[in-house]
Design an enzyme around this catalytic site. Structure first.
Site, PDB file in Angstrom:
ATOM      1  N   SER A   1       1.108 -14.925  -7.938  1.00 22.32           N
ATOM      2  CA  SER A   1       2.537 -14.623  -7.890  1.00 22.32           C
ATOM      3  C   SER A   1       3.234 -15.345  -9.031  1.00 22.32           C
ATOM      4  CB  SER A   1       3.133 -15.086  -6.553  1.00 22.32           C
ATOM      5  OG  SER A   1       3.369 -16.484  -6.558  1.00 22.32           O
ATOM      6  N   ASP A   2       4.427 -14.907  -9.381  1.00 25.73           N
ATOM      7  CA  ASP A   2       5.241 -15.723 -10.262  1.00 25.73           C
ATOM      8  C   ASP A   2       5.835 -16.850  -9.425  1.00 25.73           C
ATOM      9  OD1 ASP A   2       6.550 -16.680 -12.504  1.00 25.73           O
ATOM     10  OD2 ASP A   2       7.174 -14.706 -13.176  1.00 25.73           O
ATOM     11  N   TRP A   3       6.477 -17.794 -10.086  1.00 23.60           N
ATOM     12  CA  TRP A   3       6.932 -19.027  -9.435  1.00 23.60           C
ATOM     13  C   TRP A   3       7.812 -18.724  -8.223  1.00 23.60           C
ATOM     14  CZ3 TRP A   3       6.653 -24.170 -11.876  1.00 23.60           C
ATOM     15  CH2 TRP A   3       7.234 -25.170 -11.094  1.00 23.60           C
ATOM     16  N   GLY A   4       7.268 -18.949  -7.028  1.00 24.55           N
ATOM     17  CA  GLY A   4       8.045 -18.800  -5.802  1.00 24.55           C
ATOM     18  C   GLY A   4       8.361 -17.381  -5.403  1.00 24.55           C
TER      19      GLY A   4
END
Length: 740
Positions: free
Chosen positions: A280-283
């Site tokens: 995933s991308d950050w968060g």
């Protein structure tokens, strides 16, 4: 007999290759049989290092303790062998001693920085771009890094979006080639080699099409447009063997990419047969809650794992909720196993199970801390990334014996600005980075004088430095103005509604212009800017992007003619924000404008010319190139015949130089409307003055294919325009008829 032996040897090699792959599969299977569900979920969990962060930080009471408990598979932003060794030591205290993956945003260089990716793309040179990534991987791996979150392959047609600096621009064909080159560079001769890092294609998918050019924003488009324009660069990286993918922050037609099963599981892992893993991308797993797609982190974890997101970067959704979801029967453990298998396979391929400290070598780190050969290459690619936009009075190249040269502007003595966004900060950056002042001074004759005035700041209304700058300009024979945007004004979360020169920079330029002194304008930026006054009033303009560690030397090489600029724009430059989005390969309308100033009941603005400030593919040289003898092998073709198009290119000027010869095609009539032109090929030539070469392109029906409304990918018989020229707006055209 020799043939028989050779066949046996080849067959044996094939067996060894398959056997080796089965060996990794078997090792993964055996390891997974020993893992608890909690340990499996731990492999799907990625935290940020405690030192630096590239996103919103979540604090953990005992991160090292979680590593020792087998609850972490990867750490990002852990840089340097001392730091990575410390983390890997913790992992080796876990029950199964599964090594950690160390990831880092190595976007355009590591210890040695190169031009921002959009600037590198302006070289239109895949060998240079691949070598840039190769060097970045060599340096990063020496610092203990296994994995880079690059390349970004998002098509970007809106320069208000700050992350256009990180990609290859607006064109699908060019973007796909750049994407492949960067994957090849990062991964080198293959994972397991000490100087190879895992590449990560991002952001999947269509992140560059956010509404209004706003970062993290929604994307709403037809599946035909998605498949035809935005998806090909991602697919190109799968074909190039990319190790990992990162999903995007945006929703696509109402479904966040992180929870989008069609994008991740059906398309990427299904139709494209991608064997790596998706992070995933950050968060972004947890961000499906404010999207309104998940009610809480548990629901977000459920939707993300079902959709095909393998590793959760920083949201804590997987580590906190997946075990319960499995026990409740909401998540099939097979989905967990599939994600774990993908991640463990890459750790085995990197050789981390054989030696968890394989990339942790102080001697190698020291060797790559200041590699002079890498700096020489940075200087070369920096100079070749510069795009000459105007040279009306032939002021460039400058003479090194010019008595008095003034450099004026907020970037003349800047250091870290030259890095551009997404660069790795080191304590000695201010000493290592070559400023524009120092680069120019080093090439001026010993009897010449280089004057300096800052003139203004980058982004405020202070004009108190104007008077000094004007006086300095009056003393000079030539004035170099260096303006633009600061390195932190483009990049992630750096969308701008106004992309003119910030602060009072344009006012300063106007004051210096009043002196009547010859001006060379350097524009430093991470995106196309709007600089209409300068375009109309300053005869000499070079676009220098942000060029990296050797920026000052690269710029000086071009200013003084050591390098003849040959860069070409990878994005269309608008006249004003009102034209955005603007790109060369748009569709025609039922009422197209007849010319640049046609505004009467046609698709146009009543207060603006129709063409852009500078078109896609545009870039000047100190020499000139003449195109002649445009020939086609046939104007009537059948079926799978190949069309050969050739043109003679002559260096008709006074300098040796490079030219990018560009091939475009237009399908005049289709079952769905087709773009007014599409880039389908290019060749970069080096020609000595007076030299001529004939350039040839082969065109097949494969080049004519497109997606129809039912997502069938094919071509149609009919008439096609074949165009060759020096930019998307300057081509010669011939028409062919192609029947099936």
């Amino acid at each position: 007999m020799k043939k028989i032996i050779l066949s046996i040897c080849i067959a044996g090699l094939g067996f060894i290759s398959v056997s080796a792959q089965k060996s990794i599969d078997q090792k993964v299977t055996e390891l997974m049989a020993k893992m608890t569900l909690e340990e499996k979920i731990g492999q799907l969990n990625q935290y940020n290092d405690d030192i630096t962060a590239t996103g919103p930080v979540t604090k953990d009471a005992d991160k090292a303790g979680q590593v020792r408990a087998g609850k972490l598979g990867s750490i990002l932003n852990a840089v340097g062998v001392k730091n990575t060794k410390n983390w890997q030591d913790q992992a080796m205290q876990s029950r199964l001693k599964i090594p950690l993956l160390f990831g880092q945003d190595v976007i355009h260089g590591f210890r040695t920085t190169f031009p921002i990716p959009l600037g590198e793309t302006a070289t239109w040179d895949m060998n240079l771009i691949e070598k840039s990534a190769r060097i970045a991987a060599t340096e990063a791996s020496a610092y203990g890094i296994h994995w880079t979150f690059a390349p970004m392959v998002d098509i970007g047609r809106d320069p208000r979006w700050g992350r256009v600096m990180e990609g290859a621009g607006e064109d699908t064909y060019l973007g796909s080639l750049v994407a492949k080159a960067r994957v090849k560079g990062f991964q080198g001769n293959g994972l397991g080699n000490i100087d190879a890092v895992m590449a990560c294609t991002k952001h999947f998918a269509a992140y560059g099409a956010g509404v209004g050019g706003r970062d993290y924003n929604s994307v709403d488009m037809s599946l035909r447009q998605l498949n035809e324009t935005y998806l090909p660069p991602y697919k190109a990286t799968v074909e190039a063997g990319v190790a990992t993918f990162m999903n995007s922050f945006n929703d696509i037609n109402g479904i966040p990419a992180t929870g989008n099963k069609y994008i991740q599981r059906d398309l990427l892992k299904g139709a494209w047969n991608f064997k790596g893993f998706v992070v995933s991308d950050w968060g972004s797993v947890g961000e499906m809650i404010p999207h309104g797609f998940a009610k809480d982190n548990k629901d977000a974890a459920l939707k993300a794992i079902i959709a095909g997101s393998d590793m959760d970067m920083e949201s804590r959704s997987y580590i906190n909720h997946l075990e319960d979801l499995v026990k409740e029967g909401k998540v099939d453990v097979k989905l967990i196993d599939d994600a774990v298998r993908r991640i463990l396979t890459k750790k085995y391929e990197l050789g981390l199970f054989d030696n968890p400290y394989k990339f942790i070598d102080e001697k190698r780190e020291k060797e790559q801390t200041n590699n002079l050969e890498h700096r020489r290459f940075a200087r070369e690619i920096g100079a070749k990334s510069i795009v000459l936009l105007k040279n009306q009075t032939q002021l460039l190249p400058l003479s090194k014996t010019t008595k008095k040269v003034a450099i004026i502007g907020p970037f003349a003595k800047a250091t870290v600005d030259n890095h551009g966004f997404w660069s790795i900060a080191f304590p000695d950056d201010n000493q290592r980075i070559i400023t524009q002042f120092d680069g120019i001074k080093a090439q001026l004759d010993k009897n010449s004088e280089l004057l300096f005035a800052q003139g203004c700041n980058v982004n405020d209304k202070d004009t108190s430095l104007f008077a000094e700058a004007v006086e300095i300009a009056k003393k000079a024979d030539v004035v170099i103005m260096t303006l633009g945007e600061g390195h932190a004004m483009s990049g992630e979360a750096k969308s701008r509604s106004n992309i003119h020169f910030s602060g009072v920079q344009e006012d300063l330029l106007k004051e210096i212009a009043k002196t009547g002194k010859p001006i060379v304008l350097l524009i430093n930026a991470g995106r196309p800017l709007v600089f209409d006054w300068a375009s109309e009033n300053i005869p000499t303009i070079a676009y220098t992007w942000w060029l990296g560690t050797e920026a000052g030397n690269s710029i000086a090489d071009v200013l003084f003619g050591k390098v003849n600029p040959g860069g070409k724009l990878p994005m269309t430059f608008p006249r004003t924000e009102g034209q955005i989005p603007i790109y060369y390969n748009h569709y025609n309308t039922g009422r197209p404008a007849k010319n640049n100033t046609d505004r009467n009941y046609v698709s146009a603005y009543i207060d603006l010319d129709n063409d852009p400030a500078y078109p896609f593919g545009f870039g000047l040289s100190y020499t000139s190139f003449k195109y002649s003898d445009f020939n086609l092998s046939s104007t009537e073709l059948q079926g799978n015949q190949t069309l050969n198009a050739s043109i003679k290119v002559t260096n008709s000027g006074n300098y040796d130089g490079e030219e990018v010869v560009q091939l475009y095609i237009r399908d005049l009539v289709g079952k769905v409307v087709r773009p007014v032109k599409e880039l389908k090929g290019f060749q970069k030539l080096y020609l000595k003055k007076g030299e001529s070469k004939t350039v040839s392109f082969n065109i097949s029906p494969e080049d004519l294919k497109f997606y129809d409304e039912d997502l069938n990918y094919d071509w149609e018989a009919g008439e096609f325009d074949i165009m060759i020229g020096t930019s998307s707006a300057d081509v010669q055209t011939k028409r062919v008829n192609w029947e099936k």
